[in-house]
Design a protein around this motif. Structure first.
Motif, PDB file in Angstrom:
ATOM      1  N   ILE A  85      40.140  45.323  36.956  1.00  0.00           N
ATOM      2  CA  ILE A  85      40.587  45.815  35.895  1.00  0.00           C
ATOM      3  C   ILE A  85      41.045  47.511  36.001  1.00  0.00           C
ATOM      4  CG2 ILE A  85      39.579  47.004  33.495  1.00  0.00           C
ATOM      5  CD1 ILE A  85      37.414  44.622  33.949  1.00  0.00           C
ATOM      6  N   HIS A  86      40.475  48.302  36.744  1.00  0.00           N
ATOM      7  CA  HIS A  86      40.838  49.602  36.818  1.00  0.00           C
ATOM      8  C   HIS A  86      41.695  49.780  38.040  1.00  0.00           C
ATOM      9  CE1 HIS A  86      37.863  50.862  33.764  1.00  0.00           C
ATOM     10  NE2 HIS A  86      37.015  49.899  34.811  1.00  0.00           N
ATOM     11  N   GLY A  87      41.550  48.901  39.181  1.00  0.00           N
ATOM     12  CA  GLY A  87      42.575  49.133  40.256  1.00  0.00           C
ATOM     13  C   GLY A  87      44.079  48.650  39.787  1.00  0.00           C
ATOM     14  N   TYR A  88      44.076  47.705  39.020  1.00  0.00           N
ATOM     15  CA  TYR A  88      45.503  46.955  38.615  1.00  0.00           C
ATOM     16  C   TYR A  88      45.545  46.694  37.114  1.00  0.00           C
ATOM     17  CZ  TYR A  88      45.188  45.634  43.646  1.00  0.00           C
ATOM     18  OH  TYR A  88      45.004  45.593  45.124  1.00  0.00           O
ATOM     19  N   PRO A  89      45.699  47.835  36.419  1.00  0.00           N
ATOM     20  CA  PRO A  89      45.493  47.803  34.925  1.00  0.00           C
ATOM     21  C   PRO A  89      46.935  47.019  34.557  1.00  0.00           C
ATOM     22  CG  PRO A  89      46.122  49.791  35.578  1.00  0.00           C
ATOM     23  CD  PRO A  89      45.638  49.275  36.929  1.00  0.00           C
ATOM     24  N   ASN A  90      47.916  46.994  35.161  1.00  0.00           N
ATOM     25  CA  ASN A  90      49.165  46.109  34.806  1.00  0.00           C
ATOM     26  C   ASN A  90      49.556  45.386  35.680  1.00  0.00           C
ATOM     27  OD1 ASN A  90      49.174  47.874  32.463  1.00  0.00           O
ATOM     28  ND2 ASN A  90      49.736  49.515  33.531  1.00  0.00           N
ATOM     29  N   THR A  91      48.754  44.549  36.300  1.00  0.00           N
ATOM     30  CA  THR A  91      49.189  43.494  37.210  1.00  0.00           C
ATOM     31  C   THR A  91      49.698  42.154  36.456  1.00  0.00           C
ATOM     32  OG1 THR A  91      48.346  42.369  39.295  1.00  0.00           O
ATOM     33  CG2 THR A  91      46.724  42.228  37.240  1.00  0.00           C
ATOM     34  N   ASP A  92      50.427  41.475  37.515  1.00  0.00           N
ATOM     35  CA  ASP A  92      51.013  40.321  37.166  1.00  0.00           C
ATOM     36  C   ASP A  92      50.393  39.191  37.728  1.00  0.00           C
ATOM     37  OD1 ASP A  92      51.936  40.638  39.741  1.00  0.00           O
ATOM     38  OD2 ASP A  92      53.962  40.505  39.111  1.00  0.00           O
ATOM     39  N   GLY A  93      49.341  39.384  38.412  1.00  0.00           N
ATOM     40  CA  GLY A  93      48.353  38.415  38.946  1.00  0.00           C
ATOM     41  C   GLY A  93      48.954  38.321  40.333  1.00  0.00           C
TER      42      GLY A  93
END
Length: 169
Positions: A85-93
């Motif tokens: 959630i916090h490490g990759y707030p805008n990840t595409d998977g």
């Protein structure tokens, strides 16, 4: 033609020992390394892996209650959830979370790491109810700290975070 998924994934980090004096915890009995996609469905995978290792530890003489097992699973869930959630707030998977486990005779060490955005102020982030988002309670590190004997957090902005959880048996 089928694509080779392994060529698209980042290289797995080497499984190195935690920066602790392992003689404090007896001999190393098992170590595991898991890299998985930073998606919420994989929190259950992390919980299952740590539970399986602990059940295996009963064969090695660990005497752990069901309550203690559940507490460790919650702490691992929080560490993995925070990475996602916090490490990759805008990840595409495509981002990866790394989990390493060490089973010593007298301790379990779990390290969860990411190469995400990092934490600006680790000390502040570890305060109960501190959150960077309105939809979160800010209790992740508080749960980890209450259920484990030791929680270590190292983070650098733009490079990621490493959370090490230690439970003495």
């Amino acid at each position: 033609m089928r694509e080779n998924l392994a060529e698209k994934l980042p290289a797995a980090p080497a499984l190195d020992f935690p920066d602790l004096n392992s003689t404090d915890y007896g001999l190393l009995q098992n170590s595991l390394c898991l890299n998985f996609a930073a998606i919420s469905e994989n929190v259950a995978l992390a919980r299952s892996l740590v539970a399986a290792l602990i059940v295996n530890c009963r064969e090695s003489g660990w005497d752990m209650t069901l309550s203690a097992l559940e507490e460790i699973k919650v702490a691992v869930s929080e560490a993995v959830s925070n990475a996602i959630i916090h490490g990759y707030p805008n990840t595409d998977g495509r981002a990866q979370v790394h989990m390493e486990l060490w089973q010593y005779q007298q301790a379990l060490v779990v390290r969860v790491s990411d190469e995400g955005v990092g934490i600006a102020d680790v000390q502040k982030a570890m305060e109960p109810e501190f959150t960077t988002g309105e939809e979160h309670l800010g209790l992740g590190f508080a749960f980890m700290s209450s259920f484990m004997d030791e929680v270590r957090v190292n983070s650098q902005l733009g490079q990621g975070t490493v959370v090490t959880l230690i439970k003495k048996i």
